[in-house]
Design a protein around this motif. Structure first.
Motif, PDB file in Angstrom:
ATOM      1  N   ALA A 111       0.623  -1.227  -0.105  1.00 28.43           N
ATOM      2  CA  ALA A 111      -0.216   0.249  -0.009  1.00 28.43           C
ATOM      3  C   ALA A 111       0.511   1.461  -0.118  1.00 28.43           C
ATOM      4  O   ALA A 111       0.949   2.478  -0.406  1.00 28.43           O
ATOM      5  CB  ALA A 111      -1.279   0.359   1.304  1.00 28.43           C
ATOM      6  N   SER A 112       1.222   1.383   1.017  1.00 24.80           N
ATOM      7  CA  SER A 112       2.812   2.614   1.017  1.00 24.80           C
ATOM      8  C   SER A 112       3.559   2.262  -0.237  1.00 24.80           C
ATOM      9  O   SER A 112       3.159   3.830  -0.600  1.00 24.80           O
ATOM     10  CB  SER A 112       3.474   2.618   2.053  1.00 24.80           C
ATOM     11  N   SER A 113       3.863   1.239  -0.725  1.00 25.52           N
ATOM     12  CA  SER A 113       4.798   1.359  -2.118  1.00 25.52           C
ATOM     13  C   SER A 113       3.836   2.291  -3.250  1.00 25.52           C
ATOM     14  O   SER A 113       4.215   3.084  -4.552  1.00 25.52           O
ATOM     15  CB  SER A 113       5.334   0.226  -2.191  1.00 25.52           C
ATOM     16  N   ALA A 114       2.673   1.353  -3.052  1.00 28.06           N
ATOM     17  CA  ALA A 114       1.918   1.824  -4.493  1.00 28.06           C
ATOM     18  C   ALA A 114       1.521   3.593  -4.384  1.00 28.06           C
ATOM     19  O   ALA A 114       1.907   4.201  -5.507  1.00 28.06           O
ATOM     20  CB  ALA A 114       0.356   1.364  -4.706  1.00 28.06           C
ATOM     21  N   LYS A 115       1.220   3.931  -3.464  1.00 28.57           N
ATOM     22  CA  LYS A 115       0.829   5.307  -2.959  1.00 28.57           C
ATOM     23  C   LYS A 115       1.962   5.951  -3.207  1.00 28.57           C
ATOM     24  O   LYS A 115       2.103   7.937  -4.128  1.00 28.57           O
ATOM     25  CB  LYS A 115       0.873   5.537  -1.302  1.00 28.57           C
ATOM     26  N   ARG A 116       3.572   6.029  -3.185  1.00 25.38           N
ATOM     27  CA  ARG A 116       4.500   6.691  -3.424  1.00 25.38           C
ATOM     28  C   ARG A 116       4.830   6.537  -4.912  1.00 25.38           C
ATOM     29  O   ARG A 116       5.209   7.632  -5.882  1.00 25.38           O
ATOM     30  CB  ARG A 116       5.471   6.034  -2.950  1.00 25.38           C
ATOM     31  N   LEU A 117       4.638   5.275  -6.000  1.00 22.11           N
ATOM     32  CA  LEU A 117       4.561   5.454  -7.142  1.00 22.11           C
ATOM     33  C   LEU A 117       3.717   6.480  -7.701  1.00 22.11           C
ATOM     34  O   LEU A 117       4.189   6.787  -8.742  1.00 22.11           O
ATOM     35  CB  LEU A 117       4.566   3.627  -7.755  1.00 22.11           C
ATOM     36  N   LYS A 118       2.372   5.945  -6.871  1.00 18.55           N
ATOM     37  CA  LYS A 118       1.368   7.010  -8.092  1.00 18.55           C
ATOM     38  C   LYS A 118       1.448   8.686  -7.608  1.00 18.55           C
ATOM     39  O   LYS A 118       1.635   9.411  -8.956  1.00 18.55           O
ATOM     40  CB  LYS A 118      -0.135   6.847  -7.120  1.00 18.55           C
ATOM     41  N   ALA A 119       1.824   9.019  -6.493  1.00 20.87           N
ATOM     42  CA  ALA A 119       2.400  10.402  -6.609  1.00 20.87           C
ATOM     43  C   ALA A 119       3.978  10.893  -6.972  1.00 20.87           C
ATOM     44  O   ALA A 119       3.419  11.988  -8.184  1.00 20.87           O
ATOM     45  CB  ALA A 119       2.776  10.554  -5.431  1.00 20.87           C
ATOM     46  N   MET A 120       4.371   9.672  -7.361  1.00 21.90           N
ATOM     47  CA  MET A 120       5.595  10.370  -8.388  1.00 21.90           C
ATOM     48  C   MET A 120       5.076   9.912  -9.814  1.00 21.90           C
ATOM     49  O   MET A 120       5.279  11.061 -10.609  1.00 21.90           O
ATOM     50  CB  MET A 120       6.983   9.183  -8.210  1.00 21.90           C
TER      51      MET A 120
END
Length: 127
Positions: A111-120
């Motif tokens: 979940a946290s990795s996906a949020k960071r990827l989406k933001a980038m």
């Protein structure tokens, strides 16, 4: 007097030449077109499509948070990996741009990795 006349003629030519040129707009805004979130978990590929930026922001995090890792075949091996790919399509003027990113993460950090990827990706695409 000759130099003054030639100087004025040169200035007039430069002014008309500068006015006649078409100025390009360097501040064109990126416009969101579509996005997709693709998850690969235990050889099962699932793709979710989003047609608006608001839909992507609201639903992508929720999809990853609700992903069910309990009925996993990997529980015996103690390795639980998920691959998440996010693709974003934007238009800039008349050009289309595709930005994508892919991460492989353990299930606990998905979940946290996906949020960071989406933001980038959104920062890169909408810049």
């Amino acid at each position: 007097m000759k130099n003054l006349v030639f100087g004025l003629i040169a200035i007039v030519f430069f002014v008309f030449n500068g006015i006649a040129q078409e100025k390009s707009d360097l501040n064109q805004k990126a416009e969101f077109r579509s996005a997709s979130l693709i998850t690969t978990y235990e050889k099962e590929v699932t793709e979710y499509k989003f047609l608006s930026l608001a839909e992507l922001n609201e639903e992508a995090d929720q999809i990853i948070q609700e992903f069910d890792f309990d009925n996993s075949q990997n529980t015996k091996q103690n390795t639980c990996e998920i691959t998440i790919e996010i693709k974003v399509e934007v238009t800039i003027g008349i050009s289309k741009a595709f930005v994508s990113g892919l991460i492989t993460s353990c299930c606990n950090d998905a979940a946290s990795s996906a949020k960071r990827l989406k933001a980038m990706l959104l920062m890169a695409a909408m810049g």
